[in-house]
Design a protein around this motif. Structure first.
Motif, PDB file in Angstrom:
ATOM      1  N   UNK A  47       3.764 -24.649  -8.361  1.00  0.00           N
ATOM      2  CA  UNK A  47       4.493 -25.653  -7.587  1.00  0.00           C
ATOM      3  C   UNK A  47       4.413 -25.412  -6.082  1.00  0.00           C
ATOM      4  N   UNK A  48       4.297 -24.153  -5.658  1.00  0.00           N
ATOM      5  CA  UNK A  48       4.088 -23.824  -4.247  1.00  0.00           C
ATOM      6  C   UNK A  48       2.622 -23.436  -4.063  1.00  0.00           C
ATOM      7  N   UNK A  49       1.916 -24.213  -3.269  1.00  0.00           N
ATOM      8  CA  UNK A  49       0.483 -23.967  -3.082  1.00  0.00           C
ATOM      9  C   UNK A  49       0.134 -23.694  -1.618  1.00  0.00           C
ATOM     10  N   UNK A  50       1.171 -23.579  -0.784  1.00  0.00           N
ATOM     11  CA  UNK A  50       0.965 -23.319   0.639  1.00  0.00           C
ATOM     12  C   UNK A  50       1.472 -21.931   1.001  1.00  0.00           C
ATOM     13  N   UNK A  51       0.903 -21.367   2.039  1.00  0.00           N
ATOM     14  CA  UNK A  51       1.359 -20.073   2.524  1.00  0.00           C
ATOM     15  C   UNK A  51       0.746 -19.775   3.878  1.00  0.00           C
ATOM     16  N   UNK A  52       1.077 -18.613   4.393  1.00  0.00           N
ATOM     17  CA  UNK A  52       0.527 -18.174   5.667  1.00  0.00           C
ATOM     18  C   UNK A  52      -0.447 -17.036   5.441  1.00  0.00           C
ATOM     19  N   UNK A  53      -1.720 -17.242   5.753  1.00  0.00           N
ATOM     20  CA  UNK A  53      -2.744 -16.224   5.584  1.00  0.00           C
ATOM     21  C   UNK A  53      -3.329 -15.834   6.934  1.00  0.00           C
ATOM     22  N   UNK A  54      -3.828 -14.599   7.018  1.00  0.00           N
ATOM     23  CA  UNK A  54      -4.512 -14.133   8.225  1.00  0.00           C
ATOM     24  C   UNK A  54      -5.941 -14.655   8.155  1.00  0.00           C
ATOM     25  N   UNK A  55      -6.240 -15.634   8.967  1.00  0.00           N
ATOM     26  CA  UNK A  55      -7.533 -16.311   8.887  1.00  0.00           C
ATOM     27  C   UNK A  55      -8.668 -15.391   9.328  1.00  0.00           C
ATOM     28  N   UNK A  56      -9.760 -15.437   8.559  1.00  0.00           N
ATOM     29  CA  UNK A  56     -11.004 -14.723   8.915  1.00  0.00           C
ATOM     30  C   UNK A  56     -10.773 -13.236   9.157  1.00  0.00           C
ATOM     31  N   UNK A  57      -9.877 -12.628   8.387  1.00  0.00           N
ATOM     32  CA  UNK A  57      -9.596 -11.208   8.562  1.00  0.00           C
ATOM     33  C   UNK A  57     -10.732 -10.376   7.974  1.00  0.00           C
ATOM     34  N   UNK A  58     -11.313  -9.518   8.790  1.00  0.00           N
ATOM     35  CA  UNK A  58     -12.410  -8.647   8.369  1.00  0.00           C
ATOM     36  C   UNK A  58     -11.891  -7.215   8.335  1.00  0.00           C
ATOM     37  N   UNK A  59     -11.481  -6.762   7.160  1.00  0.00           N
ATOM     38  CA  UNK A  59     -10.890  -5.432   7.033  1.00  0.00           C
ATOM     39  C   UNK A  59     -11.863  -4.330   7.437  1.00  0.00           C
ATOM     40  N   UNK A  60     -13.150  -4.564   7.258  1.00  0.00           N
ATOM     41  CA  UNK A  60     -14.147  -3.529   7.559  1.00  0.00           C
ATOM     42  C   UNK A  60     -14.197  -3.175   9.043  1.00  0.00           C
ATOM     43  N   UNK A  61     -13.647  -4.018   9.889  1.00  0.00           N
ATOM     44  CA  UNK A  61     -13.617  -3.716  11.326  1.00  0.00           C
ATOM     45  C   UNK A  61     -12.622  -2.605  11.642  1.00  0.00           C
ATOM     46  N   UNK A  62     -11.684  -2.356  10.732  1.00  0.00           N
ATOM     47  CA  UNK A  62     -10.569  -1.482  11.065  1.00  0.00           C
ATOM     48  C   UNK A  62     -10.503  -0.205  10.226  1.00  0.00           C
ATOM     49  N   UNK A  63     -11.394  -0.056   9.265  1.00  0.00           N
ATOM     50  CA  UNK A  63     -11.402   1.174   8.468  1.00  0.00           C
ATOM     51  C   UNK A  63     -12.756   1.334   7.800  1.00  0.00           C
ATOM     52  N   UNK A  64     -12.960   2.475   7.139  1.00  0.00           N
ATOM     53  CA  UNK A  64     -14.247   2.743   6.507  1.00  0.00           C
ATOM     54  C   UNK A  64     -14.285   2.206   5.083  1.00  0.00           C
ATOM     55  N   UNK A  65     -15.490   2.147   4.523  1.00  0.00           N
ATOM     56  CA  UNK A  65     -15.689   1.563   3.200  1.00  0.00           C
ATOM     57  C   UNK A  65     -14.925   2.325   2.110  1.00  0.00           C
ATOM     58  N   UNK A  66     -14.853   3.633   2.245  1.00  0.00           N
ATOM     59  CA  UNK A  66     -14.163   4.412   1.225  1.00  0.00           C
ATOM     60  C   UNK A  66     -12.690   4.018   1.137  1.00  0.00           C
ATOM     61  N   UNK A  67     -12.034   3.911   2.294  1.00  0.00           N
ATOM     62  CA  UNK A  67     -10.622   3.513   2.287  1.00  0.00           C
ATOM     63  C   UNK A  67     -10.447   2.085   1.792  1.00  0.00           C
ATOM     64  N   UNK A  68     -11.417   1.225   2.077  1.00  0.00           N
ATOM     65  CA  UNK A  68     -11.303  -0.170   1.658  1.00  0.00           C
ATOM     66  C   UNK A  68     -11.271  -0.299   0.136  1.00  0.00           C
ATOM     67  N   UNK A  69     -12.103   0.449  -0.556  1.00  0.00           N
ATOM     68  CA  UNK A  69     -12.137   0.320  -2.017  1.00  0.00           C
ATOM     69  C   UNK A  69     -10.975   1.049  -2.677  1.00  0.00           C
TER      70      UNK A  69
END
Length: 416
Positions: A47-69
């Protein structure tokens, strides 16, 4: 130890309003809504299909691949916000003296996107297994632990769980940690409650808006209020001992001078509205500990749930505390959605940025004030008078918190 003052020297924002404090501030000043259709999963059947998202967020810019997984999106947002806060404060990525730095964040839903993926694999695949990192990625203290490791902050670390109120509680705890001897504390919160499981849990409360138009779906204190929209993101702060900050020539945004926390001792239900008496008591505790009279407050940033009975209860509490003084009230949750503990941390960022830019921003609504919600909503931006803000938040199941911020004087807040 009470002579040790705690000031904010770095702000890191990762929210639907933008990545970085400057992007967030531009969104607030423009009054631009950043809510829209949920894209992190298929929400068509909800019933709720709207929300607030961080657009175009690239997590890889802020940490390494190991932490990401190994971690959830909620922690990825925390990595980004913390990195931005440290850069803003002019501090290194890792603590020069590990036992002099601490981490105190707030949490509520934890790593639910990661957990949902692993549990679906458990029950849908022949192997019936989950990944090795399930045990740490979903855990509500995961972000605190990961940031402690990444930034080598080995001082007192912890996590506070009080739903939306936790974002303010984390800063109060950071002040206590500074008074007990730490020089730098990473505080605040991020959140990502946008998964099938997390959305279903929120829908059960009956407090979400099911309006399909993003411009009308989340309208706190408005006659057309219909509930809140969920959101991800939040803010992380560098809270620093004043002498430590001035010795290195740091810019100071402001000081946390008072806080209060109370509890309703009542579960949140489809019919509850929160206890305005206990909420007002938290505000009075914060003002009293800060040594601030109600008439001195320049700006109030409210919880702004967007549920009519909760909005009326909040307005009742504010009128009780500020009887006869009516400070300007400004809320911007309608622009971003409600990010639980991340949302109250974001409100702190907005208040500190208002003083840094010498501008109190206009409130994002209400367009037509609901009955019982009569407050002095700031309709046009203006300059601060006393540079004192009261930020308020309520967490589900009875948590109430309030925080008093004193913005730095213009000469003290200059860049290094």
């Amino acid at each position: 130890m009470r002579a040790r003052r705690a000031v904010v020297t770095g702000i890191g924002v990762v929210a639907p309003s933008g990545v970085g404090a400057d992007a967030h501030w531009r969104t607030v000043l423009a009054g631009r809504r950043r809510t829209g259709p949920i894209t992190l999963f298929d929400a068509t059947g909800y019933p709720t299909r709207l929300g607030g998202e961080v657009a175009d967020f690239d997590a890889a810019r802020y940490t390494d691949n190991r932490a990401l997984v190994q971690t959830d999106r909620w922690t990825h947002l925390g990595f980004a916000a913390t990195g931005l806060a440290l850069a803003d404060a002019g501090l290194p990525e890792q603590a020069p003296d590990p036992y002099d730095w601490a981490v105190t964040l707030a949490s509520s839903s934890g790593g639910n996107l990661f957990g949902q993926r692993e549990l679906q694999r458990l029950w849908s695949s022949p192997t019936r297994t989950v990944g090795a990192y399930q045990s740490i990625a979903w855990f509500y203290a995961a972000s605190t632990g990961q940031l402690s490791i990444r930034h080598q902050a080995k001082g007192p670390c912890g996590v506070l769980v009080a739903e939306s109120a936790g974002g303010l509680d984390s800063l109060a705890h950071a002040v206590r940690t500074v008074r007990r001897g730490a020089s730098v504390v990473l505080a605040g919160a991020t959140e990502c409650p946008l998964s099938p499981y997390a959305l279903a849990c929120q829908l059960r409360s009956g407090l979400l808006s099911n309006v399909a138009d993003p411009e009308r779906a989340y309208r706190p204190f408005d006659a057309a209020a219909s509930g809140y929209l969920p959101a991800e993101g939040g803010a992380v702060f560098v809270v620093e001992e004043h002498g430590h900050a001035t010795a290195r020539g740091a810019r100071i945004y402001g000081e946390v001078t008072g806080w209060g926390a109370t509890h309703d001792a009542v579960h949140t239900t489809a019919d509850s509205a929160g206890d305005p008496h206990q909420y007002a008591r938290a505000m009075r505790l914060a003002l009293g500990r800060a040594g601030v009279e109600p008439a001195e407050v320049d700006l109030v940033v409210p919880d702004a749930l967007g549920v009519p009975r909760y909005d009326r209860a909040e307005a009742t509490a504010l009128r009780a505390v500020f009887a006869g003084t009516a400070p300007p009230v400004s809320t911007h949750k309608a622009l971003t959605g409600r990010a639980h503990q991340g949302g109250s941390a974001l409100d702190v960022a907005t208040a500190l940025l208002a003083f840094a830019h010498d501008t109190l921003p206009a409130s994002a609504g209400p367009q037509r004030v609901a009955e019982g919600c009569d407050l002095d909503f700031l309709r046009e931006r203006r300059r601060p008078r006393t540079r004192v803000a009261l930020v308020c938040a309520r967490g589900f199941d009875g948590f109430n918190s309030a925080l008093v911020l004193r913005g730095a004087a213009p000469d003290e807040g200059e860049h290094r």
